[in-house]
Design an enzyme around this catalytic site. Structure first.
Site, PDB file in Angstrom:
ATOM      1  CB  CYS A  44     -15.768 -10.839   3.266  1.00  0.00           C
ATOM      2  SG  CYS A  44     -15.038 -12.490   3.366  1.00  0.00           S
ATOM      3  CD  GLU A  45     -21.272  -5.965   0.830  1.00  0.00           C
ATOM      4  OE1 GLU A  45     -22.207  -5.156   0.896  1.00  0.00           O
ATOM      5  OE2 GLU A  45     -21.031  -6.661  -0.164  1.00  0.00           O
TER       6      GLU A  45
END
Length: 150
Positions: A44-45
């Protein structure tokens, strides 16, 4: 799941800074809803950092990217600060829990968060691109950029 050609469903949520974010405020622009399961996770990052890095390129193509997840505004703020985002708005779909993801048909009831997905909405509020990715797979942002440039 929402399909290409359907009218996008409006929403009224907050970004990581507490600012109101409404789809209807972006009429005349394309909007990329980039859904990710949870803040503070590796894939996600990278997904959100890539959107931030490519923000100006997307903006030149008349696209506003928004990073959606079910995390609270406070968690999104801490995460945005940690990642040192410069442009990208991280949007909270916290309450009602996952409502935007549910409206777009990509909420995973069993896990309590959205699928990883990119949904592109055109200038008139019509869905023009939808792709759901495996949870552990990084969305290919070049796929969106190539689509926009054709």
């Amino acid at each position: 799941m929402i399909k290409v050609g359907e009218k996008a469903i409006d929403f009224n949520v907050k970004d990581h800074n507490g600012n109101e974010v409404k789809l209807s405020n972006y009429k005349g622009k394309k909007v990329l809803l980039s859904f990710h399961p949870l803040a503070f996770t590796g894939v996600c990052e990278t997904q959100m950092k890539n959107l931030d890095i490519k923000y100006k390129e997307l903006e030149k193509l008349n696209v506003i990217p928004l990073g959606f997840s079910v995390d609270s505004q406070f968690a999104k703020k801490a995460w945005a600060d940690q990642m040192m985002l410069k442009n990208l708005q991280l949007v909270t779909d916290f309450w009602p829990h996952g409502e935007v993801a549910k409206n777009y048909g990509i909420f995973n009831e069993e896990l309590g968060f959205s699928e990883r997905a990119n949904i592109l909405i055109d200038e008139n509020g019509i869905v023009e691109f939808v792709k759901v990715y495996p949870i552990k797979e990084q969305p290919n942002l070049n796929e969106i950029l190539d689509y926009l440039k054709k």
